[in-house]
Structures are given as C-alpha cells and as structure tokens.
Design an enzyme around this catalytic site. Structure first.
Site, short mmCIF file in Angstrom:
data_model
loop_
_atom_site.label_atom_id
_atom_site.label_comp_id
_atom_site.label_asym_id
_atom_site.label_seq_id
_atom_site.Cartn_x
_atom_site.Cartn_y
_atom_site.Cartn_z
N ASP A 14 11.42 0.42 -3.96
CA ASP A 14 11.35 -1.05 -3.78
C ASP A 14 9.93 -1.59 -3.92
OD1 ASP A 14 14.07 -0.81 -3.04
OD2 ASP A 14 13.53 -0.51 -0.95
N GLU A 203 20.98 -7.89 -6.06
CA GLU A 203 19.95 -7.89 -5.03
C GLU A 203 18.57 -7.86 -5.68
OE1 GLU A 203 20.52 -4.36 -2.68
OE2 GLU A 203 20.02 -3.01 -4.34
#
Length: 449
Positions: A14, A203
C-alpha cells in the site's frame, strides 16, 4: 536496486510515494512473511535521496495502534483487532499530516514536524456525513490531496468511493456539505459513461495533480490492476482512462495499491507484489511510466528492474526478484536471510526483465551457474531469451542434491529478458508421482564469461 526495491526482508504494501525536499518517501502499512493476514499494527516510512534511489533508509515504525516492545500505542481506542491499513501523508504549511486507516475502528490524523515522523496523534476524524458513507468512520484507504490554492481533500472507499473537503485550518475536520459519493462508479451505468467492468471502483484511492489535470489512481474491480481516471477539478467527475499496471500478469497476483510520483523528471508507478502463494506478504515495487501529451498513461509490464534501467547478468541475481512465475512456483521466506522460489514443478516458467549482456562479440560461449536446493528429483532448466518460447541458449541439468549447477551456454549480447523453463524426463505410469512434485528450489543464478 531491483524489484522489490526495498531490502528484500521488508514487506511494505500500500505504498504512497511522496517527494518532500530532496528525498522521496514511501509510507506504507506492514505485512509479515508467511502471515495469513493483511497488515499488522504499525505504519512504516522509508526514504531515499533523489540523487540515489538505491540508498533507502528505514525511519522505523511511525504510528502504532498497539503497544509493542519499543512504543506505546498512539491510539487509546484501539484493541487487538485494529490493524493499520493503507496510510497517506501530505504537507501543509510546513507540517506533515498522516492519515491512518484503522480496521474496525475510527480513523485518525497524526502530525509531525518532519516527513519521516514520528507522528503524534492530532485527532480522530470529525465529520457529520453518515457513517454508512465512510464505513463507520474508518475512512478506508485515505488518499489526501492539498491543491495549489491550499484547499485539502480526502478520497476514500471500499467497493464504493467518496470524497470530501477537509478543513485546512485543522486538517482533520470534514467540512459539512462537501461529501460527494461515487466519484468512481461501482456499477456500470451508461449515464456515467462507464460501461466497462474494468473501470469500476474497488478500493485504494490516491490523487495526484499533473499540470492542470487531476489523476485518481485506484484499484478497480477487475483483477489486480491499478487504474486511473482524470478530471479538470479535484471534485470530479473523474473519467476512466485505462489501467497502468497489473500485478497478476504471469505472476501470482492479488489486490494492488499504490500511486504515481515524478522523481528527477521521470514518472514512476509504485505498487506491490505478493509472496508465499498468498495475497498477503506483499512487497513494494516500482516501474517507469510515461504520461503522454493527451494525458494518457500507457500500460506498463512488471519487471525485475526497480529503479534500474537494466540489470547485470554478471552479478549474482537473487531468484526472488522474478517478475514472471507461472505453473505454481512462488517466492517464500524461510528466514530473514533465505528467500527462494519453491514449488517448482514440471512446466514452471520463471522470468526476469531485463539484463544487459553488453556487446562482447568475441566470445562464442559463457557459463550459467545456479544455486539450488535439491528435492530428490532430476530435471532440466532451459535458459531462454525474451520469452518462454524464445531462443534457447542452453539447458542446465538439475540433480537430486543441493548445491551449485553450472552449464556452458551460448554467448549473448544486448538487452534481454531471461526465462527459465523446467522440464523432466519422467513420463508414463512411473512418472506420475513426480507430476506435481517440487523438483528443486531456486536460490540465485549468475552468468559468467
């Protein structure tokens, strides 16, 4: 530094890249090798000087939702099931603000005088928008953007996206009346102009401004990609333009999360790849990209390069930097010093992009050596150029024992991908026990002249 570009024992997913001053910073959550979960209870920061992208410094754990051996928890409302996911950091008026996504708990903002932290808690998010919109205050995958006029925006979501403006005076209060839902559609609608499933939102919001165009980088519902959409305003509407990278092409893929950054005039896409035959244990990777005059970003392939333009075949190549893994082979960590490609069965293909072999036309041959862990089987390692069906420059016989195997191969010049294809002589009824058996594990290899 090859992909993954951080030390190979570090599992950062991430990653949000940010250039502050003369360094590039990557802020990420933290996976563990061999884990069956996403993320743990810390956020991490690494940075490198802009003039040496192979010199990465770890700034440690910059935020915590649980007590550990060195730190108290930075939050007093979290417990054992409140892992930290997908952060972001922005600079505003000389301070650095960290936006933390806490699973199963209210998200928050922390602040520091330095981009590397440590960050101290500023506040939970303050908002009046419905909890159903921001998933009970989690503010999933916050991507935060400070525009040229000083206004600040937050973009979030899981399976449905939303954005809102943040009070730039305190950086944690969501301003009333600014929430916009479905900035990227989650269902195909003709009216929205999104008719392809690949454009739909899943997302991983991240916003960047290039010139006068706002780019939303996100993970779409299709596969393991990072897609992008553009707008002429920070509030949208955003128009789907395509996808930048897919971490599941010829590789064990999974969820993807990252963003783009311009470093020394070169644009890059930061993303992560999986290990251990799971969608967890993710590591940070990077590829060069190009933003064309019309604003489009051509799709790029995964490589082993990292920030390099080519790798040297004459230096030892660790097997784990493979960017192609087909047939069930996968990377696993046995300990902090020992990561191998395992589950290598008949028909597996392992690929590396790209090596520069130079321009030595005087030699007809060179040697290839590989370090392997034997698994009690005999097999053959075919060494091919440019594709799994490319020119074969040699075949290395792999025995049953561990050690180093060496084979004379054809001399190569120029820049090439190297593919390793595995075959056996096992056949018929007697060969059945070997069909899906791990034949050997690959540790490293090198070409020698």
């Amino acid at each position: 530094m090859s992909n993954p570009y951080l030390p190979k024992w570090e599992y950062i997913p991430d990653g949000e890249p940010r250039v502050f001053g003369n360094r590039v910073y990557v802020y990420g959550s933290h996976d563990k090798a061999g884990s069956d979960k996403f993320c743990d209870y810390v956020l991490k920061c690494w940075s490198a000087p802009l003039d040496n992208l192979n010199d990465w410094t770890c700034h440690g754990d910059i935020f915590h939702t649980r007590i550990d051996r060195d730190h108290p928890s930075d939050t007093d409302w979290t417990a054992d099931n409140n892992e930290l996911y997908a952060p972001d950091v922005v600079e505003k008026d000389g301070k650095y603000y960290l936006y933390a996504y806490i699973i199963n708990a209210k998200g928050c903002v922390a602040v520091s005088e330095r981009p590397e932290g440590p960050f101290r808690l500023l506040s939970k998010y303050q908002y009046t928008i419905p909890d159903s919109v921001c998933c009970n205050g989690w503010f999933i995958d916050p991507g935060v953007f400070v525009d040229d006029d000083g206004r600040t925006y937050i973009y979030c979501g899981f399976e449905r996206s939303f954005m809102a403006e943040i009070n730039s005076e305190n950086m944690y209060e969501v301003l009333d009346g600014t929430c916009i839902e479905h900035i990227i559609p989650c269902e195909a609608t003709e009216a929205g102009g999104f008719t392809e499933k690949e454009s739909l939102f899943f997302e991983a919001c991240s916003v960047r401004k290039v010139g006068s165009t706002y780019y939303m980088i996100y993970s779409p519902k299709v596969g393991s990609r990072l897609a992008y959409a553009t707008s002429d305003k920070p509030t949208g509407p955003f128009t789907y333009r395509g996808y930048i990278i897919d971490n599941g092409v010829d590789y064990p893929g999974g969820n993807n999360h990252g963003s783009i950054a311009c470093i020394n005039g070169q644009w890059y896409i930061f993303y992560h790849r999986m290990t251990n035959r799971t969608i967890m244990s993710r590591r940070e990777c990077v590829e060069r990209i190009e933003i064309l005059p019309d604003g489009t970003i051509p799709t790029v392939e995964m490589t082993s390069l990292g920030f390099e333009t080519s790798l040297s075949p004459y230096r030892i190549t660790e097997a784990e930097i493979a960017c192609v893994l087909k047939g069930g082979a996968f990377i696993t960590e046995k300990n902090v010093f020992d990561r191998v490609i395992t589950n290598i069965t008949e028909g597996c293909v392992i690929g590396y992009k790209y090596f520069d072999f130079g321009e030595d036309f005087s030699s007809k041959t060179m040697e290839f050596s590989a370090s392997i862990n034997g698994c009690g089987c005999d097999s053959h390692l075919h060494i091919l150029l440019d594709s799994e069906d490319g020119e074969e420059i040699g075949v290395c016989d792999i025995g049953r024992d561990s050690g180093v195997v060496t084979q004379v191969v054809k001399n190569v010049t120029g820049r090439h991908a190297v593919y390793l294809k595995v075959t056996t002589d096992y056949s018929g009824w007697t060969g059945e026990p070997f069909k899906n058996r791990c034949l050997f594990e690959l540790k490293s290899f090198v070409f020698m002249k």
